[in-house]
Design a protein around this motif. Sequence first.
Motif, PDB file in Angstrom:
ATOM      1  N   GLU A  79       0.835  -1.211   0.000  1.00 21.50           N
ATOM      2  CA  GLU A  79       0.000   0.000   0.000  1.00 21.50           C
ATOM      3  C   GLU A  79       0.864   1.253   0.000  1.00 21.50           C
ATOM      4  O   GLU A  79       0.649   2.172  -0.789  1.00 21.50           O
ATOM      5  CB  GLU A  79      -0.911   0.034   1.228  1.00 21.50           C
ATOM      6  N   LEU A  83       0.500   1.738  -3.908  1.00 23.60           N
ATOM      7  CA  LEU A  83      -0.882   2.187  -4.109  1.00 23.60           C
ATOM      8  C   LEU A  83      -1.204   3.585  -3.589  1.00 23.60           C
ATOM      9  O   LEU A  83      -2.031   4.282  -4.188  1.00 23.60           O
ATOM     10  CB  LEU A  83      -1.847   1.176  -3.473  1.00 23.60           C
ATOM     11  N   HIS A  86      -1.384   6.570  -5.785  1.00 22.42           N
ATOM     12  CA  HIS A  86      -2.466   6.527  -6.772  1.00 22.42           C
ATOM     13  C   HIS A  86      -3.832   6.660  -6.095  1.00 22.42           C
ATOM     14  O   HIS A  86      -4.867   6.465  -6.740  1.00 22.42           O
ATOM     15  CB  HIS A  86      -2.402   5.217  -7.571  1.00 22.42           C
ATOM     16  N   PHE A  88      -5.107   4.830  -3.588  1.00 21.56           N
ATOM     17  CA  PHE A  88      -5.741   3.575  -3.185  1.00 21.56           C
ATOM     18  C   PHE A  88      -5.140   3.040  -1.892  1.00 21.56           C
ATOM     19  O   PHE A  88      -3.971   3.281  -1.596  1.00 21.56           O
ATOM     20  CB  PHE A  88      -5.515   2.477  -4.242  1.00 21.56           C
ATOM     21  N   PHE A  93      -8.397  -0.721  -3.845  1.00 28.43           N
ATOM     22  CA  PHE A  93      -7.830  -1.112  -5.135  1.00 28.43           C
ATOM     23  C   PHE A  93      -8.459  -2.410  -5.630  1.00 28.43           C
ATOM     24  O   PHE A  93      -8.829  -2.527  -6.799  1.00 28.43           O
ATOM     25  CB  PHE A  93      -6.310  -1.262  -5.042  1.00 28.43           C
ATOM     26  N   GLY A  97     -10.330  -0.764  -8.310  1.00 22.63           N
ATOM     27  CA  GLY A  97      -9.180  -0.429  -9.162  1.00 22.63           C
ATOM     28  C   GLY A  97      -9.397  -0.744 -10.624  1.00 22.63           C
ATOM     29  O   GLY A  97      -9.034   0.044 -11.504  1.00 22.63           O
ATOM     30  N   CYS A 101      -9.109   2.443 -13.168  1.00 22.12           N
ATOM     31  CA  CYS A 101      -7.828   2.543 -13.874  1.00 22.12           C
ATOM     32  C   CYS A 101      -7.970   1.988 -15.294  1.00 22.12           C
ATOM     33  O   CYS A 101      -8.822   1.142 -15.554  1.00 22.12           O
ATOM     34  CB  CYS A 101      -6.753   1.724 -13.156  1.00 22.12           C
ATOM     35  N   PHE A 106      -3.957  -0.684 -14.252  1.00 29.62           N
ATOM     36  CA  PHE A 106      -4.426  -1.675 -13.282  1.00 29.62           C
ATOM     37  C   PHE A 106      -3.491  -2.876 -13.230  1.00 29.62           C
ATOM     38  O   PHE A 106      -3.092  -3.310 -12.158  1.00 29.62           O
ATOM     39  CB  PHE A 106      -5.854  -2.128 -13.607  1.00 29.62           C
ATOM     40  N   SER A 110      -1.223  -3.986 -10.145  1.00 25.98           N
ATOM     41  CA  SER A 110      -1.450  -5.339  -9.618  1.00 25.98           C
ATOM     42  C   SER A 110      -0.146  -6.120  -9.583  1.00 25.98           C
ATOM     43  O   SER A 110       0.149  -6.808  -8.594  1.00 25.98           O
ATOM     44  CB  SER A 110      -2.467  -6.093 -10.467  1.00 25.98           C
TER      45      SER A 110
END
Length: 169
Positions: A79, A83, A86, A88, A93, A97, A101, A106, A110
């Motif tokens: 995180e 993330l 962004h 999230f 997410f 997400g 995204c 994405f 991921s």
Amino acid sequence: VDTKIAFGGFSADSAVIKSEPFVYGYTVCISGNDVAHAGPVLNRARAKLGPMKPQTRSADLIAEVLYAECQRERDRIAEASVLKSHGFDLESFRATGKDLCTDSVFYDLSSRVEETQLSLDLLLCGFCEKSEPHIRFTNAKTPPQDFDSFGFWAIGSGASEAISSIAHA
């Protein structure tokens, strides 16, 4: 007790404490490159285990809580490092997400989340209420392993040598 620490090209003996009393007569030995994360993992696990009835204080349950907290810490790292910038957290997410995204962003995020590692190995050692010895190994990617039948185990950069030496003896 092992107190040596290595930093690439140099090391120091008697520099760190790599084991600490944990709960219900158990000790946790710590190894890895991310040992700074051990404190939060152990503290959250202690809080979760709290006051338990003697019949539920099994080494297996304690090791499962450590495993879950290692995974949680790895997720916290993902995180923070992947993330947050962004907008999230891991839960949002996973929930939205893909909708928020582009496919490329994405899948990139991921992949970066999945690649996040936590180099922190934990070895739970101690005696249960019946005075039986127990040894469990876990980390963020390895469910608890039971080494009771071996009667010993080792972790860290010298684990292979230690295990070999003990087995030979």
